[in-house]
Scaffold this motif. Structure first.
Motif, short mmCIF file in Angstrom:
data_model
loop_
_atom_site.label_atom_id
_atom_site.label_comp_id
_atom_site.label_asym_id
_atom_site.label_seq_id
_atom_site.Cartn_x
_atom_site.Cartn_y
_atom_site.Cartn_z
N ILE A 494 -24.35 -63.12 14.09
CA ILE A 494 -24.90 -63.82 15.26
C ILE A 494 -23.97 -63.68 16.45
O ILE A 494 -24.38 -63.32 17.56
N ILE A 495 -22.68 -63.93 16.22
CA ILE A 495 -21.69 -63.85 17.31
C ILE A 495 -21.56 -62.40 17.80
O ILE A 495 -21.50 -62.13 19.01
N GLY A 496 -21.55 -61.46 16.85
CA GLY A 496 -21.43 -60.05 17.23
C GLY A 496 -22.61 -59.57 18.05
O GLY A 496 -22.44 -58.92 19.09
N PHE A 497 -23.83 -59.89 17.62
CA PHE A 497 -25.02 -59.44 18.35
C PHE A 497 -25.13 -60.13 19.70
O PHE A 497 -25.53 -59.50 20.69
N ILE A 514 -27.11 -72.34 16.25
CA ILE A 514 -26.34 -71.71 15.17
C ILE A 514 -26.20 -72.67 13.99
O ILE A 514 -26.31 -72.26 12.83
N VAL A 515 -25.94 -73.95 14.30
CA VAL A 515 -25.82 -74.95 13.23
C VAL A 515 -27.13 -75.03 12.44
O VAL A 515 -27.13 -75.11 11.20
N LEU A 516 -28.25 -75.02 13.15
CA LEU A 516 -29.56 -75.04 12.48
C LEU A 516 -29.75 -73.80 11.62
O LEU A 516 -30.29 -73.87 10.51
N THR A 517 -29.28 -72.65 12.13
CA THR A 517 -29.41 -71.40 11.39
C THR A 517 -28.62 -71.44 10.08
O THR A 517 -29.03 -70.83 9.08
N GLY A 581 -31.14 -71.11 25.91
CA GLY A 581 -29.93 -70.86 25.11
C GLY A 581 -30.16 -71.18 23.65
O GLY A 581 -29.72 -70.43 22.75
N PHE A 582 -30.84 -72.29 23.39
CA PHE A 582 -31.17 -72.66 22.01
C PHE A 582 -32.09 -71.64 21.38
O PHE A 582 -31.91 -71.23 20.23
N ALA A 583 -33.11 -71.19 22.16
CA ALA A 583 -34.10 -70.25 21.63
C ALA A 583 -33.46 -68.91 21.28
O ALA A 583 -33.81 -68.29 20.27
N VAL A 584 -32.52 -68.45 22.11
CA VAL A 584 -31.88 -67.14 21.87
C VAL A 584 -31.09 -67.17 20.57
O VAL A 584 -31.24 -66.28 19.71
N THR A 585 -30.24 -68.17 20.39
CA THR A 585 -29.42 -68.22 19.17
C THR A 585 -30.30 -68.45 17.95
O THR A 585 -30.02 -67.92 16.87
N LEU A 586 -31.37 -69.23 18.10
CA LEU A 586 -32.26 -69.48 16.97
C LEU A 586 -32.96 -68.19 16.55
O LEU A 586 -33.05 -67.87 15.35
N ALA A 587 -33.47 -67.43 17.53
CA ALA A 587 -34.18 -66.19 17.22
C ALA A 587 -33.24 -65.17 16.56
O ALA A 587 -33.60 -64.54 15.56
N ILE A 588 -32.04 -65.01 17.14
CA ILE A 588 -31.08 -64.07 16.54
C ILE A 588 -30.66 -64.56 15.16
O ILE A 588 -30.55 -63.76 14.22
N ILE A 590 -32.39 -66.32 13.03
CA ILE A 590 -33.47 -66.10 12.05
C ILE A 590 -33.44 -64.65 11.56
O ILE A 590 -33.55 -64.37 10.36
N ALA A 591 -33.31 -63.71 12.52
CA ALA A 591 -33.30 -62.29 12.14
C ALA A 591 -32.10 -61.96 11.25
O ALA A 591 -32.25 -61.28 10.22
N THR A 592 -30.92 -62.44 11.62
CA THR A 592 -29.73 -62.13 10.82
C THR A 592 -29.74 -62.85 9.48
O THR A 592 -29.27 -62.31 8.48
N SER A 593 -30.29 -64.07 9.46
CA SER A 593 -30.32 -64.80 8.18
C SER A 593 -31.24 -64.14 7.18
O SER A 593 -30.95 -64.10 5.98
N MET A 594 -32.37 -63.61 7.64
CA MET A 594 -33.26 -62.88 6.73
C MET A 594 -32.58 -61.63 6.21
O MET A 594 -32.71 -61.28 5.02
N PHE A 595 -31.83 -60.95 7.08
CA PHE A 595 -31.14 -59.74 6.65
C PHE A 595 -30.08 -60.05 5.61
O PHE A 595 -30.02 -59.41 4.55
#
Length: 620
Positions: A494-497, A514-517, A581-588, A590-595
């Motif tokens: 998340i931080i890298g992307f 991020i905490v929610l993720t 800001g919340f939406a961006v980190t949440l979307a990223i 979700i994608a990284t957590s699935m991966f």
């Protein structure tokens, strides 16, 4: 064979993890408190300036970490915030010349990481500190300008077609124009010509005391389009002005139908920011009406095509209402001095503006031309609807006789001092605001408060992670360790992307995302591990249970994450500021957590247990 990945999948996983680690690494180096020095009023930051600043710091016993000259700006890195504040005060006091000295934060990223485009995560205003402005666009003035433009356009169109009219004035409705004719046939000709060429307007006619009046009103759609155009143009111009200030990672975005939010992270000195952002100065060029007697004009006896303005010393000047050129055609403006040492602004026009100026001056050599300076100033008063009242000030900056045909470049004089010339040049370069704006709210967030937000956000994330890690380890044992490893890499990704995405900014709501993720990332593993347990309880072999667990849980995980991802996209599309800001980190996230939860943990599980027939029991 079940639960075996080909080598390329392991290599792909390692490559993605490596890239994420590489681009997340700059965040470990932090930022240095710094002082940024830039030139103003025609001055220039040179190597000699760097030497002067170093001498000043040495005399004050301040030892900088580094001092470099880049992009016509001087950046002094210091060891502490105390040194930063002391250095700024000392430089302002002792550095001679026209310079702006501002506080800043400079990344400490090593050169080899910067060479590949890696940099620290950009922090929002609530984390880094800075200034916040909420600006309101005067839509009444925007509509009034559109009405004035209607008068100019219609007058030009009718004259081009040689359609005679008695007069053309603004309507009382503030959204229309009244054109007066002497005959019905001429009015009909005007309608036949104007109506097809002016969509978005309503035409109506009337007769009053022998006068044939054509009323042209903006439709509601045209009115809203004019307001939207004013807001969008002001957004663009404010972004240009922020770029002139040299602020890193600014945020300029609309809020509602008539407001604009400007955030300048890392800036603590608001005086110059307010001066430049809130300024509404522009220029107009008019022909001087030399045929009208000034005394008659002051007595109210002047043609409808002329108007009286005053010069700065109070002397009246009669000028033609028709605008030769506006500041919208100016592409560059530089302040300086003429041969007599008087302040001046050298102006360059775009091709259309150059053609207009060339055409006018060619036909008017020997005649005077006035430069009209227009500025909107706050009055401190408010309208009944609560909106601020802004006063429009118009004065003639200078009157010059046209000596020769002018082209795309010329100079204007008559300015009070070098500071005014510099600021006018800056504003003209950035563009003239379509409608005046008023700063209705201002906040300054100190870096100490931003650091407190960062510390609290990190604590929340660490405590949440510890709780999740402990639960997963106790409840799922070795498989829990694998899930925790994937969770750690998920945060790194998340931080890298986010560090790689241009314009992505981490805010306090972003940390909440991020905490929610963190919780959502292990949720997918919980579904997979529970499914593996169910398959084992049903009598399936270990290899079959692992395969079925990952395969059958995938659809459930995908459904849950896709719906959340869509929600994040909607929040980003309709939200503003912190919501984005919340939406961006949440979307990223979700994608990284699935991966990591599906592909990452599966790769580790396959590497440890895949294809083995000697396993009697899983640690799950």
């Amino acid at each position: 064979m079940l639960n075996k990945y080909p080598m390329w999948k392991y290599l792909l996983l390692l490559f993605i993890v490596f890239i994420s680690l590489l681009y997340a690494a700059p965040n470990l180096y932090g930022e240095d408190p710094a002082v940024q020095i830039s030139a103003t009023r025609g001055a220039k930051v040179e190597l000699s300036t760097l030497g002067d600043v170093q001498d000043i710091l040495k005399q004050s016993n301040i030892i900088p970490k580094s001092a470099v000259l880049e992009n016509d700006q001087l950046l002094i890195r210091l060891k502490s915030s105390e040194d930063q504040l002391l250095a700024r005060e000392t430089i302002i006091e002792k550095l001679e010349g026209d310079f702006v000295t501002a506080l800043n934060l400079a990344p400490s990223t090593p050169a080899w990481l910067e060479a590949i485009g890696a940099g620290p995560l950009k922090l929002g205003l609530d984390l880094r500190g800075g200034v916040y402005f909420l600006m309101e666009v005067d839509m009444d003035e925007a509509v009034s300008k559109a009405q004035e433009q209607m008068v100019q356009d219609l007058r030009g169109d009718l004259r081009t077609e040689k359609i005679r009219f008695r007069g053309i004035t603004k309507a009382n409705s503030a959204t229309g124009v009244l054109v007066t004719f002497t005959e019905q046939s001429i009015l009909d000709s005007a309608i036949d010509y104007l109506k097809p060429n002016n969509p978005g307007y309503q035409f109506s006619e009337s007769v009053d005391n022998g006068r044939y009046i054509l009323s042209i009103e903006m439709t509601e759609q045209k009115l809203q389009a004019s307001k939207e155009y004013a807001l969008q143009q002001n957004l663009t111009i404010l972004r240009n002005r922020v770029n002139e200030l040299g602020v890193a990672e600014p945020l300029v975005q609309r809020q509602g139908t008539d407001r604009i939010v400007v955030q300048l992270p890392g800036i603590q000195d608001t005086a110059r920011a307010k001066e430049i952002l809130g300024a509404t100065a522009t220029l107009e060029f008019h022909a001087v009406d030399s045929e009208t007697n000034i005394n008659d004009a002051l007595a109210g006896r002047l043609p409808s095509s002329s108007i009286v303005y005053k010069e700065r010393d109070g002397r009246p000047v009669v000028v033609k209402k028709q605008i030769i050129l506006t500041g919208n055609h100016i592409v560059d403006a530089q302040s300086g001095s003429d041969d007599m040492g008087r302040p001046q602004v050298s102006i360059s026009l775009d091709s259309q503006g150059g053609s207009m100026m060339s055409r006018f001056t060619k036909n008017n050599i020997g005649k005077p031309m006035a430069t009209l300076f227009i500025e909107y100033l706050p009055t401190g008063k408010k309208k009944p609807n609560g909106k601020a009242i802004i006063e429009k000030r118009e004065e003639v900056a200078n009157v010059a006789t046209i000596q020769a045909q002018l082209g795309r470049s010329f100079r204007i004089t008559g300015l009070d001092n070098a500071a005014e010339a510099h600021n006018l040049a800056l504003l003209l370069r950035a563009g003239a605001l379509i409608a005046p704006i008023q700063i209705v709210q201002e906040r300054t967030i100190g870096p100490s408060l931003g650091q407190e937000n960062i510390d609290n956000g990190i604590k929340a994330m660490v405590y949440g992670m510890l709780a999740v890690v402990l639960f997963m380890f106790v409840y799922y044992r070795k498989f829990g360790v694998i899930a925790n490893t994937a969770l750690l890499f998920n945060i790194v990704m998340i931080i890298g992307f986010m560090s790689m995405i241009p314009g992505a900014t981490l805010t306090l709501p972003g940390i909440a995302g991020i905490v929610l993720t963190v919780g959502m990332a292990v949720d997918a593993n919980v579904l997979i591990f529970e499914r593996i347990r169910e398959e084992l309880a049903a009598g399936k072999s270990i290899q079959q249970a692992i395969h079925e667990g990952y395969s059958n849980a995938f659809s459930t995980i995908a459904d849950a994450n896709i719906t959340t991802f869509i929600t994040a996209l909607i929040l980003f599309a309709v939200g503003t500021g912190p919501i984005k800001g919340f939406a961006v980190t949440l979307a990223i996230g979700i994608a990284t957590s699935m991966f990591t939860s599906i592909f990452g943990t599966r790769a580790i599980v396959n590497a440890v247990w895949g294809g083995r027939n000697d396993i009697k029991k899983l640690s799950i």
